[in-house]
Design a protein around this motif. Structure first.
Motif, PDB file in Angstrom:
ATOM      1  N   ARG A  93       0.830  -1.208   0.000  1.00 37.16           N
ATOM      2  CA  ARG A  93       0.000   0.000   0.000  1.00 37.16           C
ATOM      3  C   ARG A  93       0.866   1.260   0.000  1.00 37.16           C
ATOM      4  NH1 ARG A  93      -4.485  -2.699   2.943  1.00 37.16           N
ATOM      5  NH2 ARG A  93      -6.312  -2.382   1.620  1.00 37.16           N
ATOM      6  N   GLU A  94       1.942   1.218   0.785  1.00 39.74           N
ATOM      7  CA  GLU A  94       2.835   2.371   0.855  1.00 39.74           C
ATOM      8  C   GLU A  94       3.493   2.643  -0.494  1.00 39.74           C
ATOM      9  OE1 GLU A  94       6.801   3.829   3.369  1.00 39.74           O
ATOM     10  OE2 GLU A  94       5.712   2.011   3.965  1.00 39.74           O
TER      11      GLU A  94
ATOM     12  N   GLY B 295      -0.105   2.409  -3.379  1.00 46.69           N
ATOM     13  CA  GLY B 295      -1.408   2.985  -3.103  1.00 46.69           C
ATOM     14  C   GLY B 295      -2.463   1.909  -2.909  1.00 46.69           C
ATOM     15  N   GLU B 296      -3.724   2.304  -2.994  1.00 48.82           N
ATOM     16  CA  GLU B 296      -4.818   1.362  -2.821  1.00 48.82           C
ATOM     17  C   GLU B 296      -4.942   0.448  -4.040  1.00 48.82           C
ATOM     18  OE1 GLU B 296      -6.699   0.762  -0.094  1.00 48.82           O
ATOM     19  OE2 GLU B 296      -5.210   2.101   0.814  1.00 48.82           O
TER      20      GLU B 296
ATOM     21  N   TRP C 204      -2.254  -6.301  -7.963  1.00 49.49           N
ATOM     22  CA  TRP C 204      -2.636  -5.016  -7.393  1.00 49.49           C
ATOM     23  C   TRP C 204      -3.263  -4.093  -8.440  1.00 49.49           C
ATOM     24  CZ3 TRP C 204      -2.367  -5.060  -2.260  1.00 49.49           C
ATOM     25  CH2 TRP C 204      -2.575  -3.874  -1.547  1.00 49.49           C
TER      26      TRP C 204
ATOM     27  N   ALA D 145      -1.742  -2.326 -10.709  1.00 47.44           N
ATOM     28  CA  ALA D 145      -1.015  -1.062 -10.837  1.00 47.44           C
ATOM     29  C   ALA D 145      -0.497  -0.917 -12.261  1.00 47.44           C
ATOM     30  CB  ALA D 145       0.148  -1.032  -9.850  1.00 47.44           C
TER      31      ALA D 145
END
Length: 206
Positions: free
Chosen positions: A142-143, A146-147, A201, A203
């Protein structure tokens, strides 16, 4: 009196260090014996024989065979979690230290992952390891990213997959890999985890 107190304190410290060092060695030898004979089949006599000590010595440090096995597994889990919690700017910096630990404690790692994982009594140690790693992993992802977007499962599932993958990879490598190629193995490991994470994720690609 001050000198006497100082000498007494020094001797007590030396005694504590000796006991801690001997206990650590007994855990190493016990892990090797358990790895050879099996988690449920190993006897306290077999462990004592492998360690080169009398059975009574083991009982000075561990009240029973199960307590000794618990100590072996807890020590391995604590070591793995300790390395994973090392200060680092990026998660990849911890991987060489984890691999070095896997080389050093190969027998204990084999007992933890290959035997305790399937044992109703001792599997608690594996569950603790995965629970802590999963929580840390989700936080780190998450860091960094992100979400999450849409993914096949929830973030904790991804974290569990990553921890399983890494631990199995370390063990397979120390069992069958070439130590001279540790750096290449770690590079492959990093690339694999990054790909898996970004795909799950959702991303953007690099």
């Amino acid at each position: 009196m001050v000198i006497t107190d100082g000498m007494t304190s020094s001797y007590a410290d030396m005694l504590d260090e000796h006991r801690a060092s001997r206990r650590a060695l007994l855990l190493v030898k016990a892990a090797e014996a358990i790895d050879t004979h099996g988690l449920r089949s190993v006897t306290i006599d077999a462990i004592a024989d492998h360690a080169g000590v009398a059975k009574v010595v083991l009982y000075r440090y561990f009240r029973s065979k199960d307590a000794l096995i618990d100590a072996v597994l807890a020590d391995m889990v604590d070591a793995l979690l300790g390395v994973d919690d090392m200060p680092a700017q990026w998660w990849t910096e911890r991987l060489p230290h984890t691999l070095a630990l896997a080389h050093e404690k190969r027998a204990a790692l084999r007992v933890l992952l290959r035997q305790a994982s399937y044992d109703p009594r001792f599997g608690q140690h594996v569950k603790r390891l995965h629970a802590v790693l999963a929580e840390r992993t989700v936080g780190r992802i998450r860091e960094a990213l992100g979400e999450p977007g849409a993914m096949p499962g929830d973030p904790s599932m991804l974290a569990q997959m990553i921890s399983n993958f890494l631990l199995d990879a370390y063990l397979l490598w120390v069992d069958r890999g070439d130590p001279a190629k540790d750096a290449e193995f770690l590079a492959w490991l990093v690339a694999s985890v990054r790909f898996m994470t970004r795909r799950w994720w959702n991303a953007p690609a690099d």
